[in-house]
Design an enzyme around this catalytic site. Structure first.
Site, PDB file in Angstrom:
ATOM      1  N   GLU A 127      -6.199   2.382  -8.182  1.00  0.00           N
ATOM      2  CA  GLU A 127      -4.990   3.106  -7.768  1.00  0.00           C
ATOM      3  C   GLU A 127      -4.008   2.192  -7.039  1.00  0.00           C
ATOM      4  OE1 GLU A 127      -2.496   5.338  -7.915  1.00  0.00           O
ATOM      5  OE2 GLU A 127      -4.018   6.906  -7.978  1.00  0.00           O
ATOM      6  N   GLU A 188       8.190 -12.943  -1.127  1.00  0.00           N
ATOM      7  CA  GLU A 188       7.240 -14.034  -0.932  1.00  0.00           C
ATOM      8  C   GLU A 188       7.983 -15.373  -0.888  1.00  0.00           C
ATOM      9  OE1 GLU A 188       3.857 -13.612  -0.918  1.00  0.00           O
ATOM     10  OE2 GLU A 188       3.743 -11.521  -1.552  1.00  0.00           O
ATOM     11  N   ASP A 199       5.563  -8.820 -12.088  1.00  0.00           N
ATOM     12  CA  ASP A 199       4.756  -7.863 -11.326  1.00  0.00           C
ATOM     13  C   ASP A 199       4.974  -6.436 -11.828  1.00  0.00           C
ATOM     14  OD1 ASP A 199       3.257  -7.120  -8.680  1.00  0.00           O
ATOM     15  OD2 ASP A 199       5.098  -5.932  -8.649  1.00  0.00           O
ATOM     16  N   LYS A 203       2.339  -3.661 -13.907  1.00  0.00           N
ATOM     17  CA  LYS A 203       2.110  -2.268 -13.545  1.00  0.00           C
ATOM     18  C   LYS A 203       2.414  -1.312 -14.696  1.00  0.00           C
ATOM     19  CE  LYS A 203       3.139  -3.452  -8.743  1.00  0.00           C
ATOM     20  NZ  LYS A 203       4.266  -3.579  -7.786  1.00  0.00           N
ATOM     21  N   GLY A 300       2.599  -3.095   0.976  1.00  0.00           N
ATOM     22  CA  GLY A 300       2.303  -3.088   2.405  1.00  0.00           C
ATOM     23  C   GLY A 300       0.854  -2.738   2.660  1.00  0.00           C
TER      24      GLY A 300
END
Lengths: 428, 428
Positions: A127, A188, A199, A203, A300
């Site tokens: 998840e 970053e 990225d 997903k 986060g």
């Protein structure tokens, strides 16, 4: 009451956040007791905001995964190859459930790992790999199992969304905003994975497989990032009552599932256009159950640890779902190749700076006409004391091939110096 | 592959929608095969858009629930008492899983039914009872089991939200908009359950129990509906850069969980203020995982059937969660009584029409001062050719007791004819 003993590999922000939550787990609703049977990280002596001495230390995450005291292996190392993959494979091979936040690992080796998980009857949950704290994997895999999904479309990278929001709000160019974001920790030191769209592509590859049963084939996702977006693109989009967002989408079409990541103009009123700052949002359109939008923090320590704990809670309840929502052997829905994706029709924004002289505009509109690209709206800003006047064109629907052809013609015009910019426009 | 045989009681829009989806279930991802072992409704011969002859008919839903061929009982009858409750009890008593869309039943008898379910090891699932197609029950109960929830706050009644949106958009008064909504099918012939806030209160009672472990005690929810909202309230709210929404909320405070439904002013930029029309939205605030918002269609055959099918899919996967997310015997978090709720502090909008004469405004501001209600913003519209000038006051934070006292004083002023109106203002 069930007790689960975790082996946690990777003690960055998320790993530390997970330990912090587990220390006060009576505040949560996990449905059982969770103990930490062992931990592993690259650097044992690094200063961390939570004491790690109480937990058995393992230098080698594979040894941790295999340890008899570990019921569940939690992989927070990151990286699609190397120790993360080895340790996950070791755990699954022994029939141990694995929880991971590693999108690259699942996007690149998801089928192989799901097969290993199924062969060993070991749940593999992730998840946290998609949209941080937003429980979108479970929503698509489980809650919406009774809905026929038309599309999954979202803002899946908070860094990119933050950059686009800040550029428009502050009027600063991309490089400045990126540099500020790096100082603030929103980007970053090496921002490539985020700003290139990679990225977000990881997903959406995962979500598309769960939603549509397409092969988990990262190489077929066509992608482009925010690193090519200029402040003027955002400003012209706004003048046209649109906002530019990096949209990752999987769309079920007659010819297969289109899966792509790119900056897109959305009407200002559309739900995804209203998501600003470092948030994530996913919109799931269905045939009979309407569109649903899920919004929240996409990254986060807190949100990611919450997602990991949601998976751990599912293990306590005896999770029994197929890893990718389908049998691995049955992932046979067509996933369109990038070259097929470009055959689909869309409206486009074409942006170009045009020499401020007679006939220049006519040469531009001629180029469009020859390419069979029809103009819906055209905005020309005053050149002021510049030699070039910025122009934005909103086209009617056309193929990518047509707009690409138009771009080539425009770029070769004497009145044009910098290459024209083309950005797709979405209906909503 | 698992096969589940359903007994479906209630063949209104949702029941028919469910049958339609099951007829083409190969388009879904249920994880098994679902058959219809029997159906029941009040009227067998009513014309329905899908043939019901193929399925065994039961006049009595209790007999259907008990029938040996039925593995899972699906209750779509509605109503908190009568046949719905009897049939659900009959199924659970035999250890049969139940799926229901019945919010009134769960809100009023949820604890009793959950106890029966747990005693008989029979799952009782009700995703469709809250927020239609939005999978918020499963999100709060399962996905967010690892998050400490601060509040659950939402627009849980699409009819009310539609009415408020239409009033503001068209400038028509409540009665006209309601009458149009009834013609369009957005409001029931008897709209009481919706417009009084009762339906939203049913839903927040359920969510608060799952999120916080408070007793499922519908009598403790303080509620007020949209039926008291005037067009001018909406228009003044807009002038103050706010929107009025019927907000159902459960908020964890030091003194227990506050659970209430009432029209509230929200800042125009807050996520819930942006939800217009017949949609639902739920915002879950957490301690460590940030706020998350779930938006979608809150009612209708398609969305509700999708939620029912999500539950059926969970049964196929072997759902094993606690019915209310906690042991029924352990629902011991304090649920504040309405009189305690009124001790909490908020900002308020006070709206009153004031005689257009010297000294009137002074008498109003005096009344506020005596009650210790401090003014943040005051708007007075011109009385024009009316005798009364409409006034709106945004207060600083004060208790409900103070604002109620101020209202009593204002209502007794000679310059005031109609009672003053007070509406709470939320921070976000």
């Amino acid at each position: 009451m069930t007790t689960l003993k975790l082996g946690i590999a990777g003690l960055g922000n998320v790993g530390v956040g997970l330990i912090e939550r587990l220390v006060e787990q009576e505040k949560l609703r996990l449905g059982g007791v969770v103990e930490i049977a062992g931990i592993s990280a690259r650097n044992r002596s690094r200063k961390r905001p939570v004491p790690i001495d109480p937990y058995p230390w393992f230098d080698d995450p594979v040894a941790l995964a295999k340890d008899d005291n570990v019921d569940v292996f939690v992989e927070l190392i990151g990286g699609s190859d190397g120790p993360a993959k080895l340790a996950v494979e070791a755990a699954l091979s022994l029939g141990k459930p694995v929880v991971t936040a590693n999108k690259a690992l699942i996007a690149e080796y998801g089928e192989q790992l799901a097969k290993l998980a199924e062969e060993n009857s070991a749940p593999l949950l992730f998840e946290a790999a998609v949209a941080g704290g937003i429980p979108i994997v479970r929503a698509v895999r489980e809650s919406l199992a009774g809905a026929e999904i038309k599309s999954v479309r979202g803002i899946l990278n908070g860094t990119c969304n933050y950059l686009l929001t800040e550029m428009l709000n502050t009027g600063a160019p991309y490089a400045d905003v990126l540099s500020d974001a790096q100082k603030l920790g929103y980007a970053e030191a090496d921002p490539f994975l985020d700003v290139s769209g990679t990225d977000a592509a990881h997903k959406i590859a995962i979500l598309a497989t769960i939603a549509f049963g397409v092969p988990l084939d990262f190489s077929k996702i066509s992608l482009s990032g925010v690193d090519t977006i200029q402040l003027k693109d955002l400003q012209f989009a706004k003048k046209l009552d649109h906002k530019i967002k990096l949209i990752a989408e999987g769309v079920n079409t007659e010819n297969g599932v289109i899966c792509r990541v790119e900056p897109v103009l959305l009407p200002m009123k559309s739900p995804l256009a209203q998501i600003d700052g470092p948030l994530n949002a996913v919109m799931v359109e269905t045939v009979h159950a309407g569109p649903m939008t899920f919004t929240g923090p996409g990254a986060g320590a807190g949100p990611t640890a919450s997602a990991v704990l949601g998976d751990i809670s599912a293990l306590i309840a005896g999770d029994n779902r197929k890893v990718l929502g389908h049998d691995v052997g049955s992932l046979n829905t067509t996933l369109c190749a990038p070259e097929d994706v470009s055959k689909s029709e869309s409206k486009y924004l074409i942006r170009v700076d045009l020499a401020d002289r007679a006939g220049a505009l006519a040469s531009l509109t001629d180029a469009l006409a020859v390419s069979d690209v029809s103009v819906d709206e055209l905005l020309q800003d005053s050149a002021g004391d510049q030699e070039y006047a910025p122009i934005a064109i909103k086209t009617h629907k056309c193929t990518y091939a047509a707009v690409h052809d138009a771009k080539k013609r425009i770029d070769s015009l004497p009145a044009v110096v910098d290459p024209a910019r083309t950005i797709r426009i979405e209906a909503g």
